[in-house]
Design a protein around this motif. Structure first.
Motif, mmCIF file in Angstrom:
data_model
loop_
_atom_site.group_PDB
_atom_site.id
_atom_site.type_symbol
_atom_site.label_atom_id
_atom_site.label_comp_id
_atom_site.label_asym_id
_atom_site.label_seq_id
_atom_site.Cartn_x
_atom_site.Cartn_y
_atom_site.Cartn_z
ATOM 1 N N GLY A 232 -84.005 72.226 54.586
ATOM 2 C CA GLY A 232 -85.069 71.256 54.814
ATOM 3 C C GLY A 232 -86.399 71.925 55.091
ATOM 4 N N GLY A 233 -87.470 71.139 54.991
ATOM 5 C CA GLY A 233 -88.788 71.623 55.325
ATOM 6 C C GLY A 233 -89.078 71.395 56.800
ATOM 7 N N PRO A 234 -90.302 71.713 57.234
ATOM 8 C CA PRO A 234 -90.660 71.562 58.651
ATOM 9 C C PRO A 234 -90.574 70.115 59.141
ATOM 10 C CG PRO A 234 -92.391 72.695 57.413
ATOM 11 C CD PRO A 234 -91.390 72.235 56.424
ATOM 12 N N THR A 235 -90.709 69.141 58.242
ATOM 13 C CA THR A 235 -90.699 67.756 58.697
ATOM 14 C C THR A 235 -89.339 67.085 58.503
ATOM 15 O OG1 THR A 235 -91.462 67.014 56.530
ATOM 16 C CG2 THR A 235 -93.155 67.406 58.198
ATOM 17 N N ASP A 236 -88.337 67.866 58.117
ATOM 18 C CA ASP A 236 -87.040 67.256 57.824
ATOM 19 C C ASP A 236 -86.029 67.405 58.963
ATOM 20 O OD1 ASP A 236 -87.715 66.356 55.231
ATOM 21 O OD2 ASP A 236 -87.568 68.418 54.524
ATOM 22 N N ALA A 237 -86.520 67.591 60.186
ATOM 23 C CA ALA A 237 -85.604 67.763 61.316
ATOM 24 C C ALA A 237 -84.745 66.519 61.490
ATOM 25 C CB ALA A 237 -86.392 68.032 62.583
ATOM 26 N N MET A 238 -83.482 66.747 61.819
ATOM 27 C CA MET A 238 -82.606 65.630 62.139
ATOM 28 C C MET A 238 -82.399 65.603 63.653
ATOM 29 S SD MET A 238 -80.029 65.792 58.886
ATOM 30 C CE MET A 238 -78.937 64.457 59.342
ATOM 31 N N PHE A 239 -81.702 64.576 64.151
ATOM 32 C CA PHE A 239 -81.627 64.395 65.588
ATOM 33 C C PHE A 239 -80.966 65.587 66.290
ATOM 34 C CE2 PHE A 239 -80.680 62.295 69.610
ATOM 35 C CZ PHE A 239 -81.882 61.652 69.825
ATOM 36 N N ALA A 240 -79.945 66.154 65.646
ATOM 37 C CA ALA A 240 -79.262 67.299 66.258
ATOM 38 C C ALA A 240 -80.201 68.497 66.385
ATOM 39 C CB ALA A 240 -78.021 67.660 65.455
ATOM 40 N N ASN A 241 -81.214 68.576 65.503
ATOM 41 C CA ASN A 241 -82.213 69.647 65.633
ATOM 42 C C ASN A 241 -82.998 69.498 66.927
ATOM 43 O OD1 ASN A 241 -81.868 69.182 62.536
ATOM 44 N ND2 ASN A 241 -82.626 71.258 62.767
ATOM 45 N N LEU A 242 -83.279 68.240 67.301
ATOM 46 C CA LEU A 242 -84.003 67.995 68.551
ATOM 47 C C LEU A 242 -83.172 68.452 69.746
ATOM 48 C CD1 LEU A 242 -85.429 64.413 67.934
ATOM 49 C CD2 LEU A 242 -86.533 66.614 67.551
ATOM 50 N N VAL A 243 -81.866 68.175 69.662
ATOM 51 C CA VAL A 243 -80.970 68.611 70.732
ATOM 52 C C VAL A 243 -81.004 70.134 70.829
ATOM 53 C CG1 VAL A 243 -78.563 68.687 71.483
ATOM 54 C CG2 VAL A 243 -79.475 66.592 70.467
ATOM 55 N N PHE A 244 -80.885 70.779 69.675
ATOM 56 C CA PHE A 244 -80.888 72.245 69.638
ATOM 57 C C PHE A 244 -82.195 72.794 70.212
ATOM 58 C CE2 PHE A 244 -81.367 76.378 67.472
ATOM 59 C CZ PHE A 244 -80.149 76.960 67.808
ATOM 60 N N GLU A 245 -83.307 72.191 69.788
ATOM 61 C CA GLU A 245 -84.626 72.598 70.291
ATOM 62 C C GLU A 245 -84.691 72.488 71.817
ATOM 63 O OE1 GLU A 245 -87.934 73.413 69.047
ATOM 64 O OE2 GLU A 245 -86.579 74.310 67.588
ATOM 65 N N ALA A 246 -84.290 71.321 72.328
ATOM 66 C CA ALA A 246 -84.388 71.067 73.769
ATOM 67 C C ALA A 246 -83.525 72.046 74.559
ATOM 68 C CB ALA A 246 -83.979 69.632 74.079
ATOM 69 N N ILE A 247 -82.318 72.303 74.060
ATOM 70 C CA ILE A 247 -81.372 73.130 74.816
ATOM 71 C C ILE A 247 -81.671 74.622 74.656
ATOM 72 C CG2 ILE A 247 -78.947 73.816 75.019
ATOM 73 C CD1 ILE A 247 -79.204 71.066 76.033
ATOM 74 N N ILE A 248 -81.832 75.073 73.409
ATOM 75 C CA ILE A 248 -81.910 76.511 73.149
ATOM 76 C C ILE A 248 -83.349 77.023 73.211
ATOM 77 C CG2 ILE A 248 -81.400 78.343 71.470
ATOM 78 C CD1 ILE A 248 -78.888 77.133 72.675
ATOM 79 N N THR A 249 -84.297 76.279 72.644
ATOM 80 C CA THR A 249 -85.664 76.793 72.593
ATOM 81 C C THR A 249 -86.450 76.464 73.861
ATOM 82 O OG1 THR A 249 -85.521 76.280 70.240
ATOM 83 C CG2 THR A 249 -87.642 77.051 71.039
ATOM 84 N N GLN A 250 -86.487 75.151 74.206
ATOM 85 C CA GLN A 250 -87.295 74.758 75.373
ATOM 86 C C GLN A 250 -86.552 74.930 76.692
ATOM 87 O OE1 GLN A 250 -88.205 70.686 74.626
ATOM 88 N NE2 GLN A 250 -89.101 71.081 72.627
#
Lengths: 288, 264
Positions: A232-250
Motif C-alpha cells: 500500500g501507499g502512505p494513505t492506505d493504512a488499515m486499522f491494524a496499522n493504527l494499532v501497530f503505530e500506537a503500540i510499537i512506534t508511539q
C-alpha cells in the motif's frame, strides 16, 4: 476416590495444560487490556493508573480513526467479494471434476503453505516499475515509460485476495463436496435446466460453505497490517496499522489497547451474527 | 459433466490457478537471475544470489532463530494439543462444545489483538519483549491448529485395539505407550509440522513480540523490503518456498508410510 470419580477427572487433567495456556495467554491478557485502555499514558512515558475515558473518547470520536475503520471494512468487504467470485467457480470445478479431486485441491492449497510475506512481496516482482508486467508492456511497445502500478488500494486488495483465496476455496469445496450430485440430476430430470438446477438446488446448499469462507476472509483481511505496509501507499493504512503505530512506534499502550478492543468488537459482532445463524460447526469443518 | 458451461468453468479455474502460482513462479525465476537488480529483464542464469545468501550473517542468524523458535513451539504446542485432543475425543467431557470453542479462541481473535494483549500483559508481569515472549505467542497462536488437526485424525483410531491390549493384561500406561502412541504418531507428527510451519511463517504477531535486534526469517525479509527488492530476497523466497512446501509434503509421505506400517 471412586473409580467413577477418577474417570471423570481424567479428561480435565489432560485438558488443563491447554486450557491454562489459553486462559493465561489469551483471556487474562484480553481482560487486562480492557483495564489498561482506561489508564493514561502521561507525557513522561509512565502509565497513570485509574479510570480515564480519554483513550476511548479519542478512539471513538476522532474522525481519523473512524475513516480508517470504515476504509478497513470496505477493503475487507471488497476482498471477500473478489475471493467469492474467484473462489466459487474454482471450488465448483474441483468438486465436480472427474479427475483427481484431492490433487486439484492440494494444488490450490499449496500457496497457503508458501510464506505470507513472500507471497505478498512477490507482487512487487510482477507490478513494480521494473517488474514483469512493465517489462512486457515496454517490450511490445504499448508504453514508453514504466508505470507505477504499485502502492495503492487496488494492490492492497490484490495482495489480500492472493493471501485469502485458498481459505475461501477450501470452505466452498467442503460444502459442495458434501452435496449429493443426484439432487441436481433429479432437478434436471424434472424439467429444470442445468443452470436452474444449479441456482435452485446446489447454490443454496453450498451457502454455508460460502458464508464460512467469507467470514474467514473478512476477519483475516480486516486484521492485517503487513499487506498495506508492503503493497500500500502512505494513505492506505488499515486499522491494524493504527494499532501497530500506537503500540510499537508511539508507545502509547493505553490508546493501543482501546484501538485493539475496538477492532475486536467490530469483528466479534460479525462472528456473533454468523454464529447466530449458521453456528461454528461449519467453520470448524473448513479449518480442520 | 460436459458442455459449454463446464468448459467455461474449467477455463476460469485455470486462470485462478495461474493467478495463485504466477507471482510465486516469478520469485523462483528471478532468484536465478544473473543481473544485479532483482528485476526483469533476465540477463542469464546464476546461483550467485544463493551463494550470497549463504554468506549473509543476518539471514543465517534469522534462520537459526526461526528454526529454534519453530521447533520449541511445535514441541510445546503439540504436547498441549495432543493431551487436549485425547480428552475431547476419548472422554465424554461435560460442556465439550464450550471447551472446544475456548481452545479454538486464539484463532477467532484477530492476531493483532492477540499480539497486543499478550505483549502488554506479559510486560505488566515483567516479561519484556524477548525470545520467551515470542515463544509464548507462537504457542498460543499455533495451539488451535494443532488441536484441529490432531482431533480430526484421532477420531479415526479404533478403540478396540486398546481394549484388546488392556484385556490381555497391559496396564493403561503400557497400553498408551505401546498401542495408542504408535497409532497416534501420524496425527502427532502432522500437528507438530503444522505448528512448526505456522510459527516459521508468522510475522503479524512476531513484529510485536520480538526484541530489537532479533529477527526471524519473515521479519528479516520484511526489513530488507524497506530498501528495495533485491535478488537476494527472491533467493531467500525460493529457499522458503522449498522449505514450506517441501516439509509438509515430506511429512505427509512419512505419515503415510507410518500408518501403512501400523496396518491402518
Amino acid at each position: 476416590m471412586s473409580v467413577e470419580a477418577r474417570e471423570a477427572r481424567q479428561p480435565w487433567i489432560l485438558l488443563s495444560p491447554a486450557l491454562s495456556a489459553v486462559a493465561l495467554l489469551l483471556f487474562v491478557p484480553l481482560l487486562f487490556i480492557v483495564v489498561y485502555s482506561f489508564w493514561l499514558r502521561t507525557s513522561t512515558g509512565a502509565d497513570q493508573v485509574g479510570f480515564y475515558l480519554d483513550n476511548w473518547q479519542e478512539a471513538l470520536t476522532d474522525a481519523f480513526y473512524r475513516d480508517i475503520l470504515l476504509n478497513t471494512l470496505k477493503i475487507a468487504g471488497i476482498t471477500t467479494l473478489v475471493c467469492a467470485v474467484m473462489g466459487y467457480p474454482s471450488a465448483y470445478f474441483i468438486a465436480r471434476s472427474r479427475g483427481n479431486k484431492a490433487m486439484l485441491l492440494l494444488l490450490l492449497m499449496l500457496p497457503f503453505w508458501i510464506s505470507y510475506i513472500i507471497r505478498t512481496m512477490s507482487w512487487i516482482n510482477i507490478l513494480g516499475v521494473s517488474g514483469a508486467l512493465n517489462s512486457l508492456l515496454l517490450s511490445i511497445g504499448l508504453i514508453g515509460e514504466p508505470i507505477q502500478m504499485l502502492y495503492n488500494e487496488v494492490t492492497v486488495i490484490l495482495g489480500l485476495v492472493h493471501f485469502l483465496l485458498p481459505f475461501m476455496v477450501l470452505n466452498i469445496f467442503v460444502s459442495l463436496d458434501g452435496i449429493d450430485t443426484t439432487l441436481e440430476d433429479a432437478a434436471t430430470s424434472l424439467g429444470a435446466t442445468r443452470w436452474q438446477a444449479f441456482l435452485q438446488v446446489t447454490l443454496p446448499l453450498s451457502l454455508p460453505g460460502l458464508a464460512a469462507g467469507g467470514l474467514l476472509c473478512f476477519v483475516l483481511g480486516a486484521g492485517t497490517y503487513i499487506t498495506p505496509l508492503v503493497l500500500g501507499g502512505p494513505t492506505d493504512a488499515m486499522f491494524a496499522n493504527l494499532v501497530f503505530e500506537a503500540i510499537i512506534t508511539q508507545l502509547n499502550w493505553p490508546l493501543g489497547s482501546a484501538l485493539s478492543l475496538m477492532l475486536l468488537a467490530v469483528l466479534a459482532v460479525l462472528v456473533g451474527i454468523y454464529n447466530r445463524y449458521l453456528g461454528m460447526a461449519q467453520l470448524m469443518k473448513g479449518l480442520g | 459433466m460436459t458442455g459449454l458451461g463446464w468448459h467455461l468453468i474449467r477455463g476460469y479455474a485455470i486462470l485462478v490457478y495461474l493467478f495463485m502460482f504466477l507471482p510465486v513462479a516469478v520469485v523462483v525465476l528471478l532468484s536465478f537471475n544473473a543481473s544485479q537488480f532483482g528485476s526483469f529483464p533476465m540477463t542469464g542464469f546464476s546461483f550467485r544470489w544463493f551463494v550470497e545468501l549463504a554468506n549473509n550473517d543476518a539471514i543465517l542468524r534469522a534462520f537459526r532463530t526461526s528454526i529454534i523458535l519453530g521447533l520449541l513451539t511445535a514441541l510445546i504446542s503439540t504436547t498441549l494439543g495432543v493431551l487436549a485432543s485425547l480428552a475431547l475425543v476419548r472422554y465424554r467431557v461435560p460442556g465439550a462444545n464450550l471447551v472446544s470453542t475456548l481452545l479454538i479462541a486464539p484463532i477467532l481473535v484477530p492476531e493483532v489483538v492477540l499480539a497486543v494483549a499478550l505483549l502488554l500483559f506479559l510486560n505488566f508481569l515483567g516479561i519484556n519483549k524477548s525470545f520467551t515472549l515470542l515463544l509464548f505467542g507462537h504457542v498460543i497462536f499455533t495451539l488451535p491448529f494443532v488441536i484441529l488437526v490432531v482431533q480430526a485424525r484421532l477420531v479415526a483410531i479404533r478403540r478396540d485395539v486398546e481394549e484388546a491390549a488392556m484385556s490381555l493384561g497391559a496396564s493403561p500406561i503400557q497400553t498408551f505407550f505401546q498401542i495408542t502412541l504408535p497409532l497416534m504418531l501420524p496425527a502427532v507428527l502432522a500437528g507438530a509440522l503444522f505448528a512448526f510451519t505456522i510459527s516459521f511463517d508468522d510475522i503479524t504477531g512476531t513484529l510485536f513480540w520480538k526484541p530489537g535486534g532479533v529477527e526471524t526469517v519473515p521479519t528479516q525479509i520484511f526489513a530488507m523490503l524497506r530498501n528495495s527488492i533485491s535478488p537476494e530476497i527472491n533467493a531467500l523466497g525460493t529457499v522458503m518456498i522449498v522449505m514450506t512446501v517441501g516439509l509438509p509434503l515430506l511429512g505427509a509421505a512419512i505419515a503415510r508410510t507410518l500408518s501403512k506400517k501400523s496396518g491402518l
